[in-house]
Motif scaffolding. Structure first.
Motif, PDB file in Angstrom:
ATOM      1  N   TYR A  30      -5.881   2.423   2.992  1.00  0.00           N
ATOM      2  CA  TYR A  30      -5.265   3.081   1.833  1.00  0.00           C
ATOM      3  C   TYR A  30      -4.706   4.434   2.253  1.00  0.00           C
ATOM      4  O   TYR A  30      -5.296   5.128   3.102  1.00  0.00           O
ATOM      5  CB  TYR A  30      -6.306   3.260   0.720  1.00  0.00           C
ATOM      6  CG  TYR A  30      -5.799   4.038  -0.469  1.00  0.00           C
ATOM      7  CD1 TYR A  30      -4.864   3.482  -1.340  1.00  0.00           C
ATOM      8  CD2 TYR A  30      -6.247   5.331  -0.724  1.00  0.00           C
ATOM      9  CE1 TYR A  30      -4.396   4.195  -2.433  1.00  0.00           C
ATOM     10  CE2 TYR A  30      -5.787   6.047  -1.814  1.00  0.00           C
ATOM     11  CZ  TYR A  30      -4.856   5.476  -2.668  1.00  0.00           C
ATOM     12  OH  TYR A  30      -4.393   6.187  -3.750  1.00  0.00           O
ATOM     13  N   SER A  31      -3.594   4.829   1.652  1.00  0.00           N
ATOM     14  CA  SER A  31      -2.948   6.117   1.947  1.00  0.00           C
ATOM     15  C   SER A  31      -3.723   7.251   1.276  1.00  0.00           C
ATOM     16  O   SER A  31      -3.315   7.778   0.260  1.00  0.00           O
ATOM     17  CB  SER A  31      -1.501   6.101   1.462  1.00  0.00           C
ATOM     18  OG  SER A  31      -1.443   5.782   0.080  1.00  0.00           O
ATOM     19  N   ILE A  34      -1.670  12.494   1.726  1.00  0.00           N
ATOM     20  CA  ILE A  34      -0.231  12.692   1.884  1.00  0.00           C
ATOM     21  C   ILE A  34       0.016  14.196   1.967  1.00  0.00           C
ATOM     22  O   ILE A  34      -0.404  14.953   1.079  1.00  0.00           O
ATOM     23  CB  ILE A  34       0.560  12.061   0.725  1.00  0.00           C
ATOM     24  CG1 ILE A  34       0.320  10.546   0.697  1.00  0.00           C
ATOM     25  CG2 ILE A  34       2.051  12.363   0.857  1.00  0.00           C
ATOM     26  CD1 ILE A  34       1.037   9.797  -0.403  1.00  0.00           C
ATOM     27  N   GLU A  64       1.847   5.543  -3.554  1.00  0.00           N
ATOM     28  CA  GLU A  64       0.592   5.033  -2.966  1.00  0.00           C
ATOM     29  C   GLU A  64       0.915   3.816  -2.112  1.00  0.00           C
ATOM     30  O   GLU A  64       1.847   3.072  -2.409  1.00  0.00           O
ATOM     31  CB  GLU A  64      -0.383   4.588  -4.059  1.00  0.00           C
ATOM     32  CG  GLU A  64      -0.977   5.675  -4.903  1.00  0.00           C
ATOM     33  CD  GLU A  64      -1.980   5.085  -5.891  1.00  0.00           C
ATOM     34  OE1 GLU A  64      -3.181   5.138  -5.623  1.00  0.00           O
ATOM     35  OE2 GLU A  64      -1.526   4.541  -6.930  1.00  0.00           O
ATOM     36  N   TYR A  78       2.877  -1.307  -2.043  1.00  0.00           N
ATOM     37  CA  TYR A  78       3.368   0.057  -2.268  1.00  0.00           C
ATOM     38  C   TYR A  78       3.628   0.336  -3.747  1.00  0.00           C
ATOM     39  O   TYR A  78       3.894  -0.569  -4.542  1.00  0.00           O
ATOM     40  CB  TYR A  78       4.672   0.281  -1.475  1.00  0.00           C
ATOM     41  CG  TYR A  78       5.863  -0.446  -2.055  1.00  0.00           C
ATOM     42  CD1 TYR A  78       6.723   0.186  -2.954  1.00  0.00           C
ATOM     43  CD2 TYR A  78       6.124  -1.777  -1.729  1.00  0.00           C
ATOM     44  CE1 TYR A  78       7.807  -0.475  -3.495  1.00  0.00           C
ATOM     45  CE2 TYR A  78       7.199  -2.452  -2.266  1.00  0.00           C
ATOM     46  CZ  TYR A  78       8.045  -1.794  -3.154  1.00  0.00           C
ATOM     47  OH  TYR A  78       9.110  -2.455  -3.704  1.00  0.00           O
ATOM     48  N   THR A 189       9.058   9.207   0.775  1.00  0.00           N
ATOM     49  CA  THR A 189       8.061   9.971   1.520  1.00  0.00           C
ATOM     50  C   THR A 189       8.651  10.539   2.810  1.00  0.00           C
ATOM     51  O   THR A 189       8.526  11.731   3.087  1.00  0.00           O
ATOM     52  CB  THR A 189       6.861   9.061   1.867  1.00  0.00           C
ATOM     53  OG1 THR A 189       6.252   8.620   0.652  1.00  0.00           O
ATOM     54  CG2 THR A 189       5.826   9.795   2.692  1.00  0.00           C
ATOM     55  N   VAL A 196       1.882  10.699   5.998  1.00  0.00           N
ATOM     56  CA  VAL A 196       0.982   9.812   5.267  1.00  0.00           C
ATOM     57  C   VAL A 196      -0.101   9.298   6.212  1.00  0.00           C
ATOM     58  O   VAL A 196       0.204   8.753   7.273  1.00  0.00           O
ATOM     59  CB  VAL A 196       1.735   8.608   4.657  1.00  0.00           C
ATOM     60  CG1 VAL A 196       0.796   7.773   3.789  1.00  0.00           C
ATOM     61  CG2 VAL A 196       2.924   9.077   3.837  1.00  0.00           C
ATOM     62  N   TYR A 197      -1.357   9.476   5.797  1.00  0.00           N
ATOM     63  CA  TYR A 197      -2.506   9.043   6.586  1.00  0.00           C
ATOM     64  C   TYR A 197      -3.245   7.946   5.835  1.00  0.00           C
ATOM     65  O   TYR A 197      -3.459   8.043   4.619  1.00  0.00           O
ATOM     66  CB  TYR A 197      -3.459  10.217   6.835  1.00  0.00           C
ATOM     67  CG  TYR A 197      -2.830  11.355   7.599  1.00  0.00           C
ATOM     68  CD1 TYR A 197      -2.928  11.427   8.996  1.00  0.00           C
ATOM     69  CD2 TYR A 197      -2.127  12.363   6.937  1.00  0.00           C
ATOM     70  CE1 TYR A 197      -2.353  12.472   9.705  1.00  0.00           C
ATOM     71  CE2 TYR A 197      -1.537  13.406   7.630  1.00  0.00           C
ATOM     72  CZ  TYR A 197      -1.655  13.463   9.001  1.00  0.00           C
ATOM     73  OH  TYR A 197      -1.088  14.489   9.712  1.00  0.00           O
ATOM     74  N   PHE A 198      -3.644   6.909   6.562  1.00  0.00           N
ATOM     75  CA  PHE A 198      -4.349   5.779   5.988  1.00  0.00           C
ATOM     76  C   PHE A 198      -5.756   5.707   6.580  1.00  0.00           C
ATOM     77  O   PHE A 198      -5.940   5.940   7.785  1.00  0.00           O
ATOM     78  CB  PHE A 198      -3.634   4.468   6.329  1.00  0.00           C
ATOM     79  CG  PHE A 198      -2.296   4.299   5.676  1.00  0.00           C
ATOM     80  CD1 PHE A 198      -2.150   3.478   4.570  1.00  0.00           C
ATOM     81  CD2 PHE A 198      -1.180   4.947   6.187  1.00  0.00           C
ATOM     82  CE1 PHE A 198      -0.910   3.304   3.987  1.00  0.00           C
ATOM     83  CE2 PHE A 198       0.066   4.783   5.608  1.00  0.00           C
ATOM     84  CZ  PHE A 198       0.208   3.963   4.495  1.00  0.00           C
TER      85      PHE A 198
END
Length: 202
Positions: A30-31, A34, A64, A78, A189, A196-198
Protein backbone atom coordinates in the motif's frame (compact mmCIF):
# COMPACT_ATOMS: atom_id res chain seq x y z
CA UNK A 1 -25.42 -41.72 12.38
CA UNK A 2 -22.10 -42.04 14.25
CA UNK A 3 -20.39 -43.32 11.10
CA UNK A 4 -21.71 -40.34 9.12
CA UNK A 5 -20.51 -37.85 11.77
CA UNK A 6 -17.11 -39.52 11.85
CA UNK A 7 -16.88 -39.29 8.04
CA UNK A 8 -17.78 -35.58 8.12
CA UNK A 9 -15.17 -34.97 10.82
CA UNK A 10 -12.43 -36.74 8.84
CA UNK A 11 -13.40 -34.90 5.62
CA UNK A 12 -13.32 -31.48 7.29
CA UNK A 13 -9.98 -32.32 8.94
CA UNK A 14 -8.50 -33.33 5.59
CA UNK A 15 -9.78 -30.10 3.99
CA UNK A 16 -8.30 -28.01 6.81
CA UNK A 17 -4.92 -29.72 6.44
CA UNK A 18 -4.94 -29.23 2.67
CA UNK A 19 -5.83 -25.55 3.04
CA UNK A 20 -3.14 -25.05 5.68
CA UNK A 21 -0.55 -26.89 3.61
CA UNK A 22 -1.31 -24.82 0.46
CA UNK A 23 -2.21 -21.29 1.59
CA UNK A 24 -2.78 -18.71 -1.17
CA UNK A 25 0.53 -16.99 -1.96
CA UNK A 26 -0.60 -13.34 -1.89
CA UNK A 27 1.23 -10.17 -0.86
CA UNK A 28 -0.29 -6.69 -0.82
CA UNK A 29 1.59 -3.38 -0.75
CA UNK A 30 0.00 0.00 0.00
CA UNK A 31 1.16 3.56 -0.75
CA UNK A 32 1.59 4.43 2.91
CA UNK A 33 3.70 7.56 2.38
CA UNK A 34 3.49 10.27 -0.28
CA UNK A 35 6.02 13.10 -0.12
CA UNK A 36 5.85 16.53 -1.74
CA UNK A 37 8.75 18.17 -3.60
CA UNK A 38 9.32 20.31 -0.51
CA UNK A 39 10.07 17.18 1.53
CA UNK A 40 6.80 17.31 3.48
CA UNK A 41 5.34 13.80 3.72
CA UNK A 42 1.88 12.49 4.42
CA UNK A 43 1.36 9.05 5.95
CA UNK A 44 -1.75 7.18 4.83
CA UNK A 45 -3.57 4.18 6.27
CA UNK A 46 -5.33 1.63 4.04
CA UNK A 47 -9.11 1.32 4.38
CA UNK A 48 -10.31 -2.10 5.45
CA UNK A 49 -13.74 -3.60 6.08
CA UNK A 50 -14.03 -7.11 7.52
CA UNK A 51 -10.51 -7.95 6.28
CA UNK A 52 -11.27 -6.67 2.76
CA UNK A 53 -9.25 -3.72 1.45
CA UNK A 54 -11.15 -1.04 -0.45
CA UNK A 55 -11.14 2.48 -1.82
CA UNK A 56 -13.59 5.12 -0.61
CA UNK A 57 -14.32 7.77 -3.23
CA UNK A 58 -13.20 10.81 -1.23
CA UNK A 59 -11.77 9.36 1.98
CA UNK A 60 -8.99 10.27 2.03
CA UNK A 61 -9.10 12.98 -0.65
CA UNK A 62 -5.69 11.89 -1.96
CA UNK A 63 -4.37 9.50 -4.55
CA UNK A 64 -3.95 5.93 -3.23
CA UNK A 65 -2.34 2.82 -4.70
CA UNK A 66 -2.02 -0.91 -4.00
CA UNK A 67 0.28 -3.48 -5.62
CA UNK A 68 -0.82 -7.10 -5.28
CA UNK A 69 1.22 -10.18 -6.04
CA UNK A 70 -0.82 -13.38 -6.23
CA UNK A 71 0.90 -16.62 -7.18
CA UNK A 72 3.42 -14.80 -9.36
CA UNK A 73 0.89 -12.46 -11.04
CA UNK A 74 0.99 -8.72 -10.30
CA UNK A 75 -1.94 -6.30 -10.14
CA UNK A 76 -2.06 -2.55 -9.59
CA UNK A 77 -5.06 -0.82 -7.98
CA UNK A 78 -5.33 2.97 -7.95
CA UNK A 79 -7.44 5.94 -6.92
CA UNK A 80 -6.75 9.26 -8.65
CA UNK A 81 -8.32 12.47 -7.37
CA UNK A 82 -9.08 15.15 -9.97
CA UNK A 83 -10.85 18.48 -9.56
CA UNK A 84 -13.55 17.22 -11.97
CA UNK A 85 -13.80 13.56 -10.98
CA UNK A 86 -12.43 10.62 -9.02
CA UNK A 87 -11.04 7.67 -10.96
CA UNK A 88 -10.61 4.23 -9.40
CA UNK A 89 -9.35 1.25 -11.35
CA UNK A 90 -7.04 -1.74 -11.61
CA UNK A 91 -4.80 -3.47 -14.12
CA UNK A 92 -3.01 -6.78 -14.48
CA UNK A 93 0.69 -6.43 -15.21
CA UNK A 94 3.22 -8.08 -17.46
CA UNK A 95 6.41 -8.40 -15.43
CA UNK A 96 9.68 -7.17 -16.94
CA UNK A 97 11.83 -7.56 -13.88
CA UNK A 98 11.43 -8.75 -10.31
CA UNK A 99 14.59 -9.13 -8.24
CA UNK A 100 16.18 -7.68 -5.09
CA UNK A 101 16.74 -4.31 -6.75
CA UNK A 102 13.59 -3.49 -8.73
CA UNK A 103 10.10 -4.48 -9.79
CA UNK A 104 9.24 -3.43 -13.35
CA UNK A 105 5.65 -3.79 -14.57
CA UNK A 106 3.98 -3.15 -17.94
CA UNK A 107 0.30 -2.31 -18.43
CA UNK A 108 -1.81 -1.75 -21.51
CA UNK A 109 -5.39 -2.42 -20.38
CA UNK A 110 -6.73 -0.52 -17.36
CA UNK A 111 -10.13 -1.42 -15.92
CA UNK A 112 -12.02 1.63 -14.67
CA UNK A 113 -14.17 0.63 -11.69
CA UNK A 114 -15.42 3.96 -10.38
CA UNK A 115 -15.70 7.28 -12.18
CA UNK A 116 -16.44 8.53 -15.67
CA UNK A 117 -14.70 6.70 -18.52
CA UNK A 118 -15.28 9.68 -20.83
CA UNK A 119 -13.20 11.93 -18.58
CA UNK A 120 -10.10 9.96 -19.53
CA UNK A 121 -11.02 9.51 -23.20
CA UNK A 122 -12.49 12.91 -24.06
CA UNK A 123 -11.79 15.29 -21.21
CA UNK A 124 -15.21 15.33 -19.53
CA UNK A 125 -17.06 13.14 -17.04
CA UNK A 126 -20.50 11.86 -18.02
CA UNK A 127 -20.48 8.06 -17.97
CA UNK A 128 -20.25 6.22 -14.65
CA UNK A 129 -18.41 2.90 -14.38
CA UNK A 130 -21.02 0.56 -12.90
CA UNK A 131 -18.97 -1.66 -10.58
CA UNK A 132 -20.85 -3.38 -7.77
CA UNK A 133 -20.64 -0.61 -5.15
CA UNK A 134 -19.97 2.38 -7.41
CA UNK A 135 -23.14 4.21 -6.38
CA UNK A 136 -21.95 4.00 -2.76
CA UNK A 137 -18.58 5.42 -3.79
CA UNK A 138 -16.78 2.20 -2.78
CA UNK A 139 -14.56 -0.25 -4.60
CA UNK A 140 -13.32 -3.49 -3.02
CA UNK A 141 -10.01 -4.71 -4.43
CA UNK A 142 -11.29 -8.29 -4.71
CA UNK A 143 -14.15 -7.33 -7.04
CA UNK A 144 -11.91 -7.23 -10.16
CA UNK A 145 -14.61 -5.45 -12.19
CA UNK A 146 -13.88 -5.47 -15.95
CA UNK A 147 -16.83 -3.50 -17.32
CA UNK A 148 -15.16 -0.24 -18.42
CA UNK A 149 -11.61 -0.75 -19.72
CA UNK A 150 -9.41 1.78 -21.44
CA UNK A 151 -6.10 1.15 -23.17
CA UNK A 152 -2.82 2.93 -22.52
CA UNK A 153 0.73 1.57 -22.50
CA UNK A 154 2.42 2.33 -19.19
CA UNK A 155 5.68 0.97 -17.80
CA UNK A 156 6.05 1.40 -14.03
CA UNK A 157 9.31 0.75 -12.18
CA UNK A 158 9.54 0.37 -8.40
CA UNK A 159 12.88 0.34 -6.60
CA UNK A 160 13.19 -2.07 -3.67
CA UNK A 161 14.63 -0.88 -0.35
CA UNK A 162 14.48 -2.98 2.81
CA UNK A 163 11.27 -4.76 1.83
CA UNK A 164 9.53 -1.52 0.78
CA UNK A 165 8.87 -0.31 -2.77
CA UNK A 166 9.55 3.19 -4.14
CA UNK A 167 7.99 4.55 -7.32
CA UNK A 168 10.58 5.63 -9.91
CA UNK A 169 8.84 8.73 -11.36
CA UNK A 170 11.53 9.72 -13.89
CA UNK A 171 11.17 6.44 -15.76
CA UNK A 172 7.37 6.61 -15.49
CA UNK A 173 7.23 10.09 -17.05
CA UNK A 174 9.40 8.75 -19.89
CA UNK A 175 6.42 6.66 -21.10
CA UNK A 176 5.43 8.26 -24.47
CA UNK A 177 1.70 7.63 -23.83
CA UNK A 178 1.95 9.29 -20.41
CA UNK A 179 4.13 12.22 -21.47
CA UNK A 180 2.19 13.00 -24.66
CA UNK A 181 -1.29 12.20 -23.33
CA UNK A 182 -0.88 14.08 -20.03
CA UNK A 183 -2.52 11.27 -18.08
CA UNK A 184 -1.87 7.86 -16.58
CA UNK A 185 -2.15 5.96 -13.31
CA UNK A 186 0.75 7.86 -11.71
CA UNK A 187 0.68 10.99 -13.89
CA UNK A 188 -0.73 13.35 -11.24
CA UNK A 189 1.74 12.15 -8.63
CA UNK A 190 4.83 12.05 -10.84
CA UNK A 191 4.15 15.24 -12.81
CA UNK A 192 4.04 17.13 -9.50
CA UNK A 193 7.38 15.66 -8.43
CA UNK A 194 5.95 13.66 -5.54
CA UNK A 195 7.54 10.51 -4.14
CA UNK A 196 5.46 7.43 -3.33
CA UNK A 197 6.54 4.71 -0.90
CA UNK A 198 4.82 1.34 -0.56
CA UNK A 199 4.96 -1.12 2.32
CA UNK A 200 3.55 -4.59 2.75
CA UNK A 201 0.19 -4.67 4.53
CA UNK A 202 -0.61 -8.39 4.13
Amino acid sequence: MMIRLFFLFVTSLMFACTTEANPPNTELYYSYRICEKSGKCQNLTPTKKINNYLFKKLEPAHDEFYIKESNGDFYLYYKNIYSEDVQVGWAKAKVDRNDNVALSLNFDKINLTLGGIDFIKNGYASKQAESRNSKLGLYYLNDNYEGAPYYQKQKVVFKKTGGDLFLECDSYMANPSVREGFYGIFYGTCSEGKKVYFKKVS
